[in-house]
Motif scaffolding. Structure first.
Motif, PDB file in Angstrom:
ATOM      1  N   PHE A 177       0.854  -1.184   0.000  1.00 10.98           N
ATOM      2  CA  PHE A 177       0.000   0.000   0.000  1.00 10.98           C
ATOM      3  C   PHE A 177       0.892   1.236   0.000  1.00 10.98           C
ATOM      4  CE2 PHE A 177      -0.097  -1.818   4.393  1.00 10.98           C
ATOM      5  CZ  PHE A 177       0.617  -0.852   5.079  1.00 10.98           C
ATOM      6  N   ASN A 178       0.383   2.332  -0.557  1.00  7.92           N
ATOM      7  CA  ASN A 178       1.202   3.533  -0.736  1.00  7.92           C
ATOM      8  C   ASN A 178       1.594   4.178   0.584  1.00  7.92           C
ATOM      9  OD1 ASN A 178       0.539   2.893  -3.337  1.00  7.92           O
ATOM     10  ND2 ASN A 178      -0.138   4.937  -3.911  1.00  7.92           N
ATOM     11  N   THR A 179       0.618   4.369   1.462  1.00  3.79           N
ATOM     12  CA  THR A 179       0.872   4.934   2.783  1.00  3.79           C
ATOM     13  C   THR A 179      -0.007   4.199   3.785  1.00  3.79           C
ATOM     14  OG1 THR A 179      -0.859   6.646   2.788  1.00  3.79           O
ATOM     15  CG2 THR A 179       1.237   7.211   1.731  1.00  3.79           C
ATOM     16  N   LEU A 180       0.423   4.211   5.024  1.00  5.56           N
ATOM     17  CA  LEU A 180      -0.366   3.553   6.068  1.00  5.56           C
ATOM     18  C   LEU A 180      -1.704   4.269   6.253  1.00  5.56           C
ATOM     19  CD1 LEU A 180      -0.907   1.588   8.290  1.00  5.56           C
ATOM     20  CD2 LEU A 180       0.732   2.786   9.745  1.00  5.56           C
ATOM     21  N   TRP A 181      -1.701   5.595   6.152  1.00  4.60           N
ATOM     22  CA  TRP A 181      -2.957   6.352   6.299  1.00  4.60           C
ATOM     23  C   TRP A 181      -3.964   5.889   5.262  1.00  4.60           C
ATOM     24  CZ3 TRP A 181      -6.614   9.166   3.940  1.00  4.60           C
ATOM     25  CH2 TRP A 181      -7.421  10.001   4.717  1.00  4.60           C
ATOM     26  N   LEU A 182      -3.547   5.761   4.008  1.00  5.51           N
ATOM     27  CA  LEU A 182      -4.453   5.329   2.950  1.00  5.51           C
ATOM     28  C   LEU A 182      -4.907   3.889   3.165  1.00  5.51           C
ATOM     29  CD1 LEU A 182      -2.808   6.935  -0.192  1.00  5.51           C
ATOM     30  CD2 LEU A 182      -5.079   7.441   0.717  1.00  5.51           C
ATOM     31  N   GLU A 235      -7.272  -6.518  -6.791  1.00  9.91           N
ATOM     32  CA  GLU A 235      -7.115  -6.009  -5.429  1.00  9.91           C
ATOM     33  C   GLU A 235      -7.904  -4.717  -5.241  1.00  9.91           C
ATOM     34  OE1 GLU A 235      -3.589  -6.364  -3.289  1.00  9.91           O
ATOM     35  OE2 GLU A 235      -2.441  -7.261  -4.919  1.00  9.91           O
ATOM     36  N   SER A 236      -8.247  -4.441  -4.002  1.00 12.40           N
ATOM     37  CA  SER A 236      -8.848  -3.154  -3.680  1.00 12.40           C
ATOM     38  C   SER A 236      -7.811  -2.060  -3.883  1.00 12.40           C
ATOM     39  CB  SER A 236      -9.327  -3.156  -2.221  1.00 12.40           C
ATOM     40  OG  SER A 236      -9.750  -1.883  -1.823  1.00 12.40           O
ATOM     41  N   GLY A 237      -8.259  -0.881  -4.274  1.00 16.70           N
ATOM     42  CA  GLY A 237      -7.341   0.249  -4.400  1.00 16.70           C
ATOM     43  C   GLY A 237      -6.507   0.244  -5.661  1.00 16.70           C
ATOM     44  N   TRP A 255       4.890  -6.133 -11.727  1.00 19.69           N
ATOM     45  CA  TRP A 255       4.030  -7.109 -12.403  1.00 19.69           C
ATOM     46  C   TRP A 255       2.655  -7.067 -11.769  1.00 19.69           C
ATOM     47  CZ3 TRP A 255       4.138 -13.079 -11.585  1.00 19.69           C
ATOM     48  CH2 TRP A 255       3.303 -13.696 -12.541  1.00 19.69           C
ATOM     49  N   ARG A 256       1.647  -6.804 -12.564  1.00 18.10           N
ATOM     50  CA  ARG A 256       0.250  -6.858 -12.119  1.00 18.10           C
ATOM     51  C   ARG A 256      -0.308  -8.178 -12.641  1.00 18.10           C
ATOM     52  NH1 ARG A 256      -3.138  -2.063 -11.081  1.00 18.10           N
ATOM     53  NH2 ARG A 256      -1.371  -0.851 -11.784  1.00 18.10           N
ATOM     54  N   ILE A 257      -0.615  -9.126 -11.751  1.00 19.29           N
ATOM     55  CA  ILE A 257      -1.044 -10.461 -12.158  1.00 19.29           C
ATOM     56  C   ILE A 257      -2.531 -10.442 -12.522  1.00 19.29           C
ATOM     57  CG2 ILE A 257      -1.230 -12.864 -11.469  1.00 19.29           C
ATOM     58  CD1 ILE A 257       1.034 -12.455  -9.534  1.00 19.29           C
ATOM     59  N   PRO A 258      -2.879 -10.750 -13.765  1.00 14.17           N
ATOM     60  CA  PRO A 258      -4.286 -10.740 -14.179  1.00 14.17           C
ATOM     61  C   PRO A 258      -5.128 -11.719 -13.362  1.00 14.17           C
ATOM     62  CG  PRO A 258      -2.838 -10.832 -16.086  1.00 14.17           C
ATOM     63  CD  PRO A 258      -1.972 -11.071 -14.888  1.00 14.17           C
ATOM     64  N   GLY A 263      -2.910 -11.229  -2.656  1.00 14.27           N
ATOM     65  CA  GLY A 263      -2.062 -12.342  -2.283  1.00 14.27           C
ATOM     66  C   GLY A 263      -2.450 -13.661  -2.924  1.00 14.27           C
ATOM     67  N   ASN A 264      -1.843 -14.751  -2.394  1.00 14.06           N
ATOM     68  CA  ASN A 264      -2.066 -16.096  -2.912  1.00 14.06           C
ATOM     69  C   ASN A 264      -1.795 -16.157  -4.416  1.00 14.06           C
ATOM     70  OD1 ASN A 264      -2.639 -18.823  -2.725  1.00 14.06           O
ATOM     71  ND2 ASN A 264      -4.859 -18.554  -2.894  1.00 14.06           N
ATOM     72  N   PHE A 265      -0.703 -15.540  -4.827  1.00 10.55           N
ATOM     73  CA  PHE A 265      -0.394 -15.421  -6.245  1.00 10.55           C
ATOM     74  C   PHE A 265      -0.047 -16.765  -6.889  1.00 10.55           C
ATOM     75  CE2 PHE A 265       1.137 -10.951  -5.017  1.00 10.55           C
ATOM     76  CZ  PHE A 265      -0.130 -10.436  -5.175  1.00 10.55           C
ATOM     77  N   THR A 266       0.431 -17.702  -6.093  1.00 11.17           N
ATOM     78  CA  THR A 266       0.768 -19.014  -6.647  1.00 11.17           C
ATOM     79  C   THR A 266      -0.466 -19.704  -7.204  1.00 11.17           C
ATOM     80  OG1 THR A 266       2.565 -19.224  -5.029  1.00 11.17           O
ATOM     81  CG2 THR A 266       1.874 -21.235  -6.143  1.00 11.17           C
TER      82      THR A 266
END
Length: 287
Positions: A177-182, A235-237, A255-258, A263-266
């Motif tokens: 995530f970009n920032t913890l606040w976001l 993913e959200s966001g 890499w953006r996995i279609p 998670g659980n990319f495997t």
């Protein structure tokens, strides 16, 4: 008096609605800090693993497994919120089968580790530092060939530590995530400042440094070391991921996995994900 009554009729319902929306957001956000802590089960193919106990600078005891290195390179793996070391076994297996050493451990307040609460990457920075110190001290490891991989809140802690520690030779960020606040407020944006403020109350109550954990700034200080960022298209966001991926385009592998979610990319890319991960690790930590 009449205008006072009119204002009361108009304002009071708005105030009550705002309190209700903020309170509901605070309650929902609070649930993120309460989750099961299952005991880890060592996989049968991790026969060379050994039990590890670490202690952070603030006195938290962390538990994990260390898989020895066969090529003098090694990785520290930091999992996500409400997870344990078990959730990064697929990544650990890929790296260890490729000859790399791997330290899998439970972040504070997760699994078998101590600590009262998760801090979403804030105090987990101390956990990552303790893990790195342990791996660098192992006789089978070249301290100059140690990388760090983190998922979600684990990626936030990894990015922050690597930004300040030039000895971290390579970095993999999964679903960052970009920032913890976001990260804390993004899913509560529907009612703007009212719901987002409510969502932040559980973080403020725990003294979490929302403004200090900023992956989108930390990545700039990781370069020119190798950096690999992976996320899913579901993913959200996604707008935040677009911003991050554009930000690092000049110096990081991405890499953006279609079809992949958080998670659980495997499971989504069973051949391509292990191949790309090991290829990056081998290249990044080559002799």
């Amino acid at each position: 008096m009449r205008w006072g009554r009119v204002l009361g009729v108009l304002v009071l319902p708005c105030v009550l609605l705002a309190l209700a929306l903020g309170g509901r957001a605070a309650w929902r956000s609070e649930q993120y800090f309460h989750y099961p802590k299952p005991a880890p089960v060592l996989p049968a193919d991790f026969g060379d693993a050994r039990e590890v106990t670490l202690r952070t600078d603030d006195g938290v005891e962390l538990r994990g497994w260390y898989l020895p290195s066969r090529n003098k390179a090694a990785w520290v793996l930091a999992h996500g919120l409400s997870q344990t070391r078990m959730d990064l076994i697929p990544e650990a297996r890929v790296l260890h089968d490729g000859g790399h050493g791997v330290l899998l451990f439970d972040l504070r307040a997760h699994g078998q580790s101590g600590g009262e609460t998760s801090t979403w990457g804030d105090k987990e920075r101390q956990d990552v530092r303790a893990a790195l110190a342990y791996v660098r001290a192992q006789p089978d490891v070249d301290p100059a060939r140690v990388g760090a991989l983190g998922f979600s809140i684990g990626s936030a802690a990894v990015a922050e530590v690597a930004a300040k520690d030039p000895q971290v030779a390579a970095v993999v960020l999964l679903s960052p995530f970009n920032t913890l606040w976001l990260a804390a407020a993004y899913d509560f944006r529907r009612f703007g400042v009212v719901s987002q403020t409510g969502a932040l109350i559980p973080f403020w109550r725990r003294g979490i440094a929302l403004d200090e954990v900023r992956t989108i700034d930390a990545v700039d200080r990781i370069q020119p070391r190798p950096l690999f960022i992976v996320a899913g298209t579901e993913e959200s966001g996604q707008p935040l991921l677009d911003e991050l991926f554009t930000h690092v385009a000049g110096y990081a592998q991405t890499w953006r996995i279609p079809g992949a979610s958080h998670g659980n990319f495997t499971a989504t890319a069973p051949q391509e994900y292990p191949r790309r991960l090991l290829e990056f690790a081998d290249t990044a930590l080559k002799r």
